[in-house]
Design an enzyme around this catalytic site. Sequence first.
Site, PDB file in Angstrom:
ATOM      1  N   ASN A 134       2.416   5.692   1.049  1.00  0.00           N
ATOM      2  CA  ASN A 134       1.352   6.490   1.275  1.00  0.00           C
ATOM      3  C   ASN A 134       0.069   5.680   1.601  1.00  0.00           C
ATOM      4  OD1 ASN A 134       2.761   8.927   1.324  1.00  0.00           O
ATOM      5  ND2 ASN A 134       2.646   8.863  -0.915  1.00  0.00           N
ATOM      6  N   ASN A 136      -4.351  -0.555   2.468  1.00  0.00           N
ATOM      7  CA  ASN A 136      -3.041  -0.060   3.288  1.00  0.00           C
ATOM      8  C   ASN A 136      -3.171  -0.547   4.839  1.00  0.00           C
ATOM      9  OD1 ASN A 136      -1.057   0.489   1.223  1.00  0.00           O
ATOM     10  ND2 ASN A 136      -2.514   2.371   0.778  1.00  0.00           N
ATOM     11  N   GLN A 147       2.549  -5.943   8.597  1.00  0.00           N
ATOM     12  CA  GLN A 147       3.714  -5.512   8.936  1.00  0.00           C
ATOM     13  C   GLN A 147       4.412  -5.047  10.195  1.00  0.00           C
ATOM     14  OE1 GLN A 147       5.087  -3.034   5.541  1.00  0.00           O
ATOM     15  NE2 GLN A 147       4.971  -4.894   4.040  1.00  0.00           N
ATOM     16  N   ARG A 155      11.489  19.790  -0.749  1.00  0.00           N
ATOM     17  CA  ARG A 155      10.951  20.638  -1.819  1.00  0.00           C
ATOM     18  C   ARG A 155      10.759  21.830  -1.351  1.00  0.00           C
ATOM     19  NH1 ARG A 155       6.173  15.758  -2.834  1.00  0.00           N
ATOM     20  NH2 ARG A 155       7.362  14.863  -4.740  1.00  0.00           N
ATOM     21  N   GLY A 206       8.776  -3.500  -0.859  1.00  0.00           N
ATOM     22  CA  GLY A 206       8.601  -2.905  -2.095  1.00  0.00           C
ATOM     23  C   GLY A 206       9.781  -2.784  -2.808  1.00  0.00           C
ATOM     24  N   GLY A 251      12.271   1.658  -4.534  1.00  0.00           N
ATOM     25  CA  GLY A 251      13.102   0.754  -4.173  1.00  0.00           C
ATOM     26  C   GLY A 251      14.434   0.730  -5.010  1.00  0.00           C
ATOM     27  N   ALA A 287      11.743  -3.940  -5.165  1.00  0.00           N
ATOM     28  CA  ALA A 287      11.850  -3.991  -6.807  1.00  0.00           C
ATOM     29  C   ALA A 287      11.021  -3.010  -7.460  1.00  0.00           C
ATOM     30  CB  ALA A 287      11.503  -5.526  -7.284  1.00  0.00           C
ATOM     31  N   HIS A 291       1.770  14.039   5.275  1.00  0.00           N
ATOM     32  CA  HIS A 291       2.432  14.036   4.110  1.00  0.00           C
ATOM     33  C   HIS A 291       1.214  13.866   3.262  1.00  0.00           C
ATOM     34  CE1 HIS A 291       4.996  13.233   0.646  1.00  0.00           C
ATOM     35  NE2 HIS A 291       4.419  12.111   0.404  1.00  0.00           N
TER      36      HIS A 291
END
EC number: 1.1.1.37
Length: 328
Positions: free
Chosen positions: A133, A107, A114, A164, A11, A17, A13, A189
Amino acid sequence: MKAPVRVAVTGAAGQIGYALLFRIASGEMLGKDQPVILQLLELSNEKAQAALKGVMMELEDCAFPLLAGMVGTDDAEVAFKDIDVALLVGARPRGPGMERKDLLLENAKIFTAQGAALNKVAKRDVKVLVVGNPANTNAYIAMESAPDLNPKNFTAMLRLDHNRALSQLSLKLGKPVGGIEKLVVWGNHSPTMYPDYRFATSDGASIGDAINDQEWNAGTFIPTVGKRGAAIIEARGLSSAASAANAAIDHVRDWVLGSNGKWVTMGVPSDGSYGIPEGVIFGFPVTTENGQYTLVKDLPIDDFSQKYIDKTLAELEEERSGVSHLLG
């Protein structure tokens, strides 16, 4: 000069990224004496590949002394060839009217492929951080799809939640964020994650004693951290990109270079600690040294905390069961 380290970013671009690559190339992630070769993966459509080319042109134009080379590709096996570090940022975002389970399945396809590519061509000690995510479950899918790699090579990013939470505590206390230690973020997450300052200190003094306000903890602190991503989308019209990139750099830097004894939060495969089933990728407190992380063990879990931990675990188990049929 050290030999270059090969870093893959998927990812590449996209918004995150774009916020990430220039900082990696300048040495912020792996050290100011460590050359890097960036191996960048983007979707095969014309628009994504053109955007990737533009980002690579900009990286060239920065003339970073530490940038020893670049590869841009739409083929995971090319992007992951002989890599030392992988930042898996690219993921399918949730579209309008899309059910969460559909998002999980979309996903799952990406991260199965991958994981298999990493298994085939990456270095055996590759360090993988999943940012895209749902990060914990995507990391679990990639890990399960790479049977020849050590499960400990696969991590999910909870550092954004951790950072955070640090900043909310700093604002509440009116103290610098750099003096806060021993904060923990447990779980997924997602808005169910549990930021826990029971052990945290500010300049060595207990934060729990200083705040001593359970109503603020349950009613303000936990929901503010949990819903921060949504609040940023509402304000900016776009999801958090620079802060996510910053958290990814923090995560990998500490993993590779060490946290100097400080606790940090990483999503890692459970070894059964704290009643979390083995293999579930869960946010835990860890310390890091010599490229390895070690879980902080035997922290007491009170009833209040257990309730939150159970809730975030239940969500992770549900996500896992939603994709288990794809993993054989």
